[in-house]
Motif scaffolding. Sequence first.
Motif, PDB file in Angstrom:
ATOM      1  N   ASN A 223       0.814  -1.214   0.000  1.00 24.99           N
ATOM      2  CA  ASN A 223       0.000   0.000   0.000  1.00 24.99           C
ATOM      3  C   ASN A 223       0.847   1.264   0.000  1.00 24.99           C
ATOM      4  O   ASN A 223       0.517   2.244  -0.667  1.00 24.99           O
ATOM      5  CB  ASN A 223      -0.958  -0.009   1.190  1.00 24.99           C
ATOM      6  N   ARG A 224       1.944   1.237   0.748  1.00 27.02           N
ATOM      7  CA  ARG A 224       2.805   2.428   0.760  1.00 27.02           C
ATOM      8  C   ARG A 224       3.481   2.601  -0.590  1.00 27.02           C
ATOM      9  O   ARG A 224       3.667   3.725  -1.052  1.00 27.02           O
ATOM     10  CB  ARG A 224       3.824   2.350   1.894  1.00 27.02           C
ATOM     11  N   SER A 225       3.831   1.501  -1.259  1.00 24.81           N
ATOM     12  CA  SER A 225       4.397   1.580  -2.603  1.00 24.81           C
ATOM     13  C   SER A 225       3.426   2.277  -3.548  1.00 24.81           C
ATOM     14  O   SER A 225       3.809   3.147  -4.342  1.00 24.81           O
ATOM     15  CB  SER A 225       4.730   0.179  -3.120  1.00 24.81           C
ATOM     16  N   LEU A 226       2.151   1.892  -3.465  1.00 27.99           N
ATOM     17  CA  LEU A 226       1.127   2.536  -4.296  1.00 27.99           C
ATOM     18  C   LEU A 226       1.067   4.037  -4.020  1.00 27.99           C
ATOM     19  O   LEU A 226       0.992   4.845  -4.951  1.00 27.99           O
ATOM     20  CB  LEU A 226      -0.235   1.894  -4.042  1.00 27.99           C
TER      21      LEU A 226
ATOM     22  N   TYR B 193       2.921  -7.383  -8.883  1.00 30.69           N
ATOM     23  CA  TYR B 193       2.294  -6.277  -9.607  1.00 30.69           C
ATOM     24  C   TYR B 193       2.894  -4.939  -9.164  1.00 30.69           C
ATOM     25  O   TYR B 193       3.230  -4.090  -9.987  1.00 30.69           O
ATOM     26  CB  TYR B 193       0.775  -6.278  -9.391  1.00 30.69           C
ATOM     27  N   ARG B 194       2.988  -4.747  -7.858  1.00 27.91           N
ATOM     28  CA  ARG B 194       3.554  -3.486  -7.343  1.00 27.91           C
ATOM     29  C   ARG B 194       4.986  -3.289  -7.849  1.00 27.91           C
ATOM     30  O   ARG B 194       5.375  -2.189  -8.224  1.00 27.91           O
ATOM     31  CB  ARG B 194       3.549  -3.476  -5.814  1.00 27.91           C
TER      32      ARG B 194
ATOM     33  N   PHE C  55       9.552   1.690  -5.614  1.00 29.69           N
ATOM     34  CA  PHE C  55      10.286   0.475  -5.972  1.00 29.69           C
ATOM     35  C   PHE C  55      10.828  -0.222  -4.724  1.00 29.69           C
ATOM     36  O   PHE C  55      10.717  -1.443  -4.582  1.00 29.69           O
ATOM     37  CB  PHE C  55      11.435   0.791  -6.935  1.00 29.69           C
ATOM     38  N   ALA C  56      11.404   0.551  -3.806  1.00 30.62           N
ATOM     39  CA  ALA C  56      11.974  -0.040  -2.588  1.00 30.62           C
ATOM     40  C   ALA C  56      10.904  -0.780  -1.792  1.00 30.62           C
ATOM     41  O   ALA C  56      11.122  -1.911  -1.329  1.00 30.62           O
ATOM     42  CB  ALA C  56      12.633   1.043  -1.729  1.00 30.62           C
ATOM     43  N   ASP C  57       9.728  -0.172  -1.637  1.00 29.40           N
ATOM     44  CA  ASP C  57       8.648  -0.827  -0.898  1.00 29.40           C
ATOM     45  C   ASP C  57       8.116  -2.042  -1.655  1.00 29.40           C
ATOM     46  O   ASP C  57       7.816  -3.080  -1.053  1.00 29.40           O
ATOM     47  CB  ASP C  57       7.510   0.150  -0.623  1.00 29.40           C
TER      48      ASP C  57
END
Length: 196
Positions: free
Chosen positions: A115-118, A148-149, A130-132
């Motif tokens: 969710n944080r990546s999104l 997917y993320r 990308f890191a998340d």
Amino acid sequence: MKCLLKAGADPNVPDEFGRMPIEFAAICGPRQDVEILFPLTTRILFVKDWSVNGIMLHACLLPGQEFYESGLEQETARLKLQGKKALEDKDYHSAIKLYTKAMGLEIDDATLYSNRSLCFLQIGDGDKAFADAYTCRMKRPDWPKAWYRLGAAQMFLKACDAFLGGFKIDPGSAEIENALREALNALRISRGAKKT
């Protein structure tokens, strides 16, 4: 932990449940965390054996351990719910803060990283997205959303690098500008279809 201490975090301030950081480290973290905090922590009077081993034993025997752990779980769930609401409201900066706090309580929850990546993608921070996403995939390699993320973050980074690089060379190029716009729109549509 070393970064927090270097930044000035006080290892002698209890949490909302009255536990000292060294006790929390002994309960939830590896022995190395206790060893880092030990020389910086003021002696806890009711710990009879004031040593790393003594603190580790003390933490195992603390009364109310189940209550403490359920309190952490409840706080994590509350933060996740607030983060989801902020994400739904497109308040990405608040969602990032809430997910980050939840990670401080439950570092192994892959959905927090997803969710944080999104959120990072939505604000255009591809490196953090990308890191998340990478961390999410490492924690749950069998979860399709983790992959997917990661793909969305890689696509964002590659598209932006390529088109922005071309745009820097030729800022008047309508063709490059349109291609960048189309790539970003495609990414937004793709992300909209696969929301949390």
